[in-house]
Scaffold this motif. Structure first.
Motif, PDB file in Angstrom:
ATOM      1  N   ILE A 465      40.671  50.553  46.747  1.00 29.30           N
ATOM      2  CA  ILE A 465      41.838  50.696  45.877  1.00 29.30           C
ATOM      3  C   ILE A 465      41.362  50.619  44.429  1.00 29.30           C
ATOM      4  O   ILE A 465      40.670  49.663  44.049  1.00 29.30           O
ATOM      5  N   ALA A 466      41.743  51.593  43.617  1.00 25.39           N
ATOM      6  CA  ALA A 466      41.280  51.632  42.217  1.00 25.39           C
ATOM      7  C   ALA A 466      42.011  50.580  41.390  1.00 25.39           C
ATOM      8  O   ALA A 466      43.227  50.419  41.511  1.00 25.39           O
ATOM      9  N   LEU A 467      41.286  49.855  40.567  1.00 28.89           N
ATOM     10  CA  LEU A 467      41.885  48.907  39.626  1.00 28.89           C
ATOM     11  C   LEU A 467      41.920  49.548  38.236  1.00 28.89           C
ATOM     12  O   LEU A 467      41.092  50.413  37.934  1.00 28.89           O
ATOM     13  N   PRO A 468      42.851  49.123  37.381  1.00 29.16           N
ATOM     14  CA  PRO A 468      43.030  49.825  36.104  1.00 29.16           C
ATOM     15  C   PRO A 468      41.963  49.532  35.061  1.00 29.16           C
ATOM     16  O   PRO A 468      41.887  50.242  34.053  1.00 29.16           O
ATOM     17  N   HIS A 469      41.178  48.495  35.242  1.00 28.04           N
ATOM     18  CA  HIS A 469      40.096  48.226  34.282  1.00 28.04           C
ATOM     19  C   HIS A 469      38.967  47.470  34.968  1.00 28.04           C
ATOM     20  O   HIS A 469      39.102  47.029  36.111  1.00 28.04           O
ATOM     21  N   LYS A 470      37.863  47.367  34.230  1.00 29.17           N
ATOM     22  CA  LYS A 470      36.682  46.714  34.787  1.00 29.17           C
ATOM     23  C   LYS A 470      36.841  45.197  34.685  1.00 29.17           C
ATOM     24  O   LYS A 470      37.254  44.675  33.652  1.00 29.17           O
ATOM     25  N   ILE A 471      36.488  44.526  35.759  1.00 29.68           N
ATOM     26  CA  ILE A 471      36.628  43.070  35.835  1.00 29.68           C
ATOM     27  C   ILE A 471      35.281  42.421  35.575  1.00 29.68           C
ATOM     28  O   ILE A 471      34.254  42.876  36.066  1.00 29.68           O
ATOM     29  N   CYS A 472      35.316  41.343  34.791  1.00 34.12           N
ATOM     30  CA  CYS A 472      34.090  40.572  34.544  1.00 34.12           C
ATOM     31  C   CYS A 472      33.743  39.777  35.799  1.00 34.12           C
ATOM     32  O   CYS A 472      34.636  39.331  36.524  1.00 34.12           O
ATOM     33  N   SER A 473      32.460  39.586  36.053  1.00 30.49           N
ATOM     34  CA  SER A 473      32.073  38.728  37.172  1.00 30.49           C
ATOM     35  C   SER A 473      32.545  37.302  36.925  1.00 30.49           C
ATOM     36  O   SER A 473      32.851  36.923  35.791  1.00 30.49           O
ATOM     37  N   GLY A 474      32.570  36.521  37.966  1.00 26.99           N
ATOM     38  CA  GLY A 474      33.046  35.141  37.852  1.00 26.99           C
ATOM     39  C   GLY A 474      32.608  34.353  39.053  1.00 26.99           C
ATOM     40  O   GLY A 474      31.595  34.689  39.672  1.00 26.99           O
ATOM     41  N   THR A 475      33.366  33.332  39.404  1.00 21.30           N
ATOM     42  CA  THR A 475      32.919  32.483  40.498  1.00 21.30           C
ATOM     43  C   THR A 475      33.841  32.556  41.718  1.00 21.30           C
ATOM     44  O   THR A 475      33.502  33.208  42.689  1.00 21.30           O
ATOM     45  N   HIS A 476      35.046  31.970  41.660  1.00 17.08           N
ATOM     46  CA  HIS A 476      35.793  31.766  42.904  1.00 17.08           C
ATOM     47  C   HIS A 476      37.105  32.541  42.987  1.00 17.08           C
ATOM     48  O   HIS A 476      37.633  32.988  41.978  1.00 17.08           O
ATOM     49  N   ALA A 477      37.603  32.622  44.229  1.00 22.36           N
ATOM     50  CA  ALA A 477      38.802  33.408  44.516  1.00 22.36           C
ATOM     51  C   ALA A 477      39.512  32.788  45.709  1.00 22.36           C
ATOM     52  O   ALA A 477      38.945  31.952  46.426  1.00 22.36           O
ATOM     53  N   CYS A 478      40.759  33.210  45.936  1.00 23.06           N
ATOM     54  CA  CYS A 478      41.479  32.747  47.133  1.00 23.06           C
ATOM     55  C   CYS A 478      42.432  33.827  47.611  1.00 23.06           C
ATOM     56  O   CYS A 478      42.761  34.765  46.883  1.00 23.06           O
ATOM     57  N   TRP A 479      42.893  33.675  48.840  1.00 20.00           N
ATOM     58  CA  TRP A 479      43.938  34.512  49.406  1.00 20.00           C
ATOM     59  C   TRP A 479      45.114  33.614  49.742  1.00 20.00           C
ATOM     60  O   TRP A 479      44.920  32.484  50.210  1.00 20.00           O
ATOM     61  N   ALA A 480      46.330  34.098  49.513  1.00 21.53           N
ATOM     62  CA  ALA A 480      47.523  33.359  49.947  1.00 21.53           C
ATOM     63  C   ALA A 480      48.497  34.339  50.579  1.00 21.53           C
ATOM     64  O   ALA A 480      48.842  35.369  49.980  1.00 21.53           O
ATOM     65  N   ASP A 481      48.929  34.033  51.809  1.00 21.41           N
ATOM     66  CA  ASP A 481      49.960  34.839  52.466  1.00 21.41           C
ATOM     67  C   ASP A 481      51.282  34.691  51.713  1.00 21.41           C
ATOM     68  O   ASP A 481      51.517  33.676  51.052  1.00 21.41           O
ATOM     69  N   ARG A 482      52.146  35.693  51.858  1.00 22.88           N
ATOM     70  CA  ARG A 482      53.402  35.710  51.090  1.00 22.88           C
ATOM     71  C   ARG A 482      54.246  34.449  51.343  1.00 22.88           C
ATOM     72  O   ARG A 482      54.884  33.927  50.439  1.00 22.88           O
ATOM     73  N   GLU A 483      54.240  33.946  52.585  1.00 25.20           N
ATOM     74  CA  GLU A 483      55.055  32.751  52.853  1.00 25.20           C
ATOM     75  C   GLU A 483      54.514  31.498  52.159  1.00 25.20           C
ATOM     76  O   GLU A 483      55.208  30.493  52.072  1.00 25.20           O
ATOM     77  N   GLN A 484      53.262  31.571  51.651  1.00 23.56           N
ATOM     78  CA  GLN A 484      52.716  30.427  50.916  1.00 23.56           C
ATOM     79  C   GLN A 484      53.071  30.475  49.421  1.00 23.56           C
ATOM     80  O   GLN A 484      52.715  29.567  48.672  1.00 23.56           O
ATOM     81  N   LEU A 485      53.791  31.533  49.011  1.00 22.21           N
ATOM     82  CA  LEU A 485      53.997  31.750  47.578  1.00 22.21           C
ATOM     83  C   LEU A 485      55.268  31.116  47.039  1.00 22.21           C
ATOM     84  O   LEU A 485      55.624  31.318  45.890  1.00 22.21           O
ATOM     85  N   SER A 486      55.980  30.372  47.880  1.00 18.55           N
ATOM     86  CA  SER A 486      57.149  29.653  47.376  1.00 18.55           C
ATOM     87  C   SER A 486      57.053  28.197  47.835  1.00 18.55           C
ATOM     88  O   SER A 486      56.437  27.913  48.869  1.00 18.55           O
ATOM     89  N   PRO A 487      57.667  27.269  47.070  1.00 17.75           N
ATOM     90  CA  PRO A 487      57.516  25.848  47.403  1.00 17.75           C
ATOM     91  C   PRO A 487      58.035  25.526  48.798  1.00 17.75           C
ATOM     92  O   PRO A 487      58.992  26.138  49.265  1.00 17.75           O
ATOM     93  N   ALA A 488      57.405  24.528  49.455  1.00 22.00           N
ATOM     94  CA  ALA A 488      57.799  24.124  50.808  1.00 22.00           C
ATOM     95  C   ALA A 488      59.195  23.492  50.785  1.00 22.00           C
ATOM     96  O   ALA A 488      59.583  22.895  49.802  1.00 22.00           O
TER      97      ALA A 488
END
Ligand SMILES: [Fe+2]
Length: 488
Positions: A465-488
């Motif tokens: 998937i094409a991104l609109p600009h070049k991203i600088c390298s870095g260190t860490h990342a995460c994934w979150a499912d949609r149901e994790q995106l609102s408070p419990a």
């Protein structure tokens, strides 16, 4: 694709020949919202719904001294998937340091490689003279993203969907939180630690799924240490006191020089999740430094911990580095400190530690299926690095049951970001899901997002998937499912 550019931030950064201010480490200063991203190859699986968040380090102002890539300001890059479509946005983390330097239009703090006296204002964290750039890791907990800084920062919250700045996390202790708080998806709890230059030198805490601090206890150490990561099992948290830390004598003169302290073992604290200081049990093991742990789990009367054992944690200056960068580049080069997949087994009955090497290849920055975090895992997905550089060049999947492994290496000039595992909805097999990563392509000057089928990483991306600009390298990342995106 529709692209909206936000007002540009102020920058005083001048062009330079610094190896970590050019190429894949060129700082990105532009903030954008992009909708309906163009798919270059394959198709976005419609079942994927959630966000991939990546923290990167982007220097904004002319450095006061010797720039180190971990000095840059935190910027969160997000790709959001839903119904086979993807949107992208990115934002600087609006830290107090970022705001102050925007106002001054200049650097106000030196960096990791600089003497503390260079700082024009008091700094943050264990070091004390650095800017809390909140640039190291990001995790989604209690429905909000939390960005963190490895030297123990204040912790900044962002809306994981809009990346709106939600300010400082209120439960952050006075000594801050270190880079790698750990989420137990099964309970929604977030385990964290911090470290400092004053007794008791380390603390450990647990925040519940409603974002309430439930546990915060001292973990007394013999002196200032530099733990980077922690692990947890269903009932325990595992902290560490490793023999690679600031030289005690030089520290008295405010010089922060990392040394391997010969004769000291690696020590591990096993803490019941909501335990007290007096409940901590310590185990010893062979001396090393470990930047990242993968997972821990309970196996009868033992606790098993997997991570990357560094064979050479204090490497000699790199002979291949440009003049003046020999020391810094050696410490950013996995092929210098040689991290290898390793297992520690702590026998709670006998107090003994046994160690096993799981793979002899150099790898780090790994991930597992988050559904098995704290429970027995079978598969590990690590990254490989370009010799001489802090740049990820591919992925390795290890099957710990069969001993098999599979590799995917990117084409020359392409560099990946840490690749979390996206569980496929309804999956029963541990490796039924995807790896997601941002790729920066130095051949074209573009960035893209890739998805790999975790069952067959050796086949390479199933979707680009094409991104609109070049991203600088870095260190860490995460994934979150949609149901994790609102408070419990
Ligand atoms: Fe880290």
């Amino acid at each position: 694709m529709k692209l909206e550019r936000l007002d540009r931030i102020r920058s005083s950064l001048q062009p330079s020949n610094h190896p970590y201010l050019n190429g894949a480490w060129t700082p990105q200063h532009e903030e954008v919202n992009a909708t309906d991203l163009r798919v270059i190859e394959g198709a976005i699986p419609a079942e994927i719904s959630g966000v991939y968040l990546r923290n990167t380090e982007n220097q904004v102002h002319q450095p006061l001294g010797r720039f180190h890539p971990f000095d840059g300001d935190g910027m969160i890059h997000q790709i959001a998937f839903e119904n086979g479509k993807a949107n992208y946005r990115n934002r600087f983390v609006r830290t107090r340091g970022f705001a102050a330097e925007q106002e001054a239009n200049a650097s106000l703090w030196g960096g990791l490689a600089d003497p503390p006296a260079l700082a024009k204002r008091p700094g943050w964290g264990a070091h004390g003279s650095l800017k809390d750039a909140s640039s190291t890791d990001i995790v989604v907990h209690a429905g909000k993203a939390l960005s963190t800084f490895y030297q123990c920062g204040e912790g900044y919250r962002l809306d994981p969907l809009t990346l709106e700045d939600l300010g400082l996390e209120s439960w952050t202790p006075i000594d801050g939180i270190s880079a790698h708080p750990k989420l137990d998806e099964a309970t929604g709890e977030l385990m964290f630690f911090n470290y400092s230059k004053h007794p008791p030198y380390m603390h450990y805490g647990v925040v519940d799924k409603h974002n309430k601090l439930k546990t915060y206890i001292p973990v007394p150490l013999p002196g200032p240490r530099l733990p980077h990561d922690m692990a947890f099992s269903e009932n325990y948290s595992i902290l560490n006191d490793l023999p690679v830390f600031w030289d005690q004598e030089l520290l008295k003169r405010d010089i922060h020089a990392v040394r391997l302290h010969d004769g000291l073992p690696a020590r591990f604290a096993i803490v019941p999740r909501h335990g007290r200081t007096e409940d901590i049990r310590w185990f010893e093991a062979a001396p090393t430094y470990v930047l990242h742990w993968l997972n821990a789990y309970e196996d009868g009367e033992a606790i098993v911990l997997d991570g990357y054992f560094q064979e050479n944690p204090t490497p000699r200056p790199s002979k291949k580095a440009p003049a003046g960068f020999e020391h810094m580049m050696a410490y950013l080069d996995e092929h210098s400190f040689r991290p290898k997949l390793h297992r520690w087994r702590f026998d709670l009955k006998s107090g003994a530690t046994t160690e096993t090497r799981l793979d002899e290849r150099i790898m780090e920055f790994g991930t597992i299926n988050p559904r098995v975090a704290g429970r027995k895992h079978r598969y590990i997905y690590s990254t490989t690095a370009k010799p001489g550089w802090f740049l990820f060049t591919g992925f390795v999947k290890n099957d710990l049951d069969t001993g098999q492994s599979w590799v995917f290496e990117l084409p020359e000039g392409q560099y990946a970001s840490e690749a979390p595992f996206i569980p496929r909805p309804g999956a029963t097999a541990e490796d039924d899901g995807y790896l997601v990563s941002f790729i920066t392509d130095e051949n074209t000057g573009n960035s893209e997002c890739v998805l790999l089928d975790a069952k067959r990483i050796q086949d390479g991306p199933i979707c680009r998937i094409a991104l609109p600009h070049k991203i600088c390298s870095g260190t860490h990342a995460c994934w979150a499912d949609r149901e994790q995106l609102s408070p419990a």
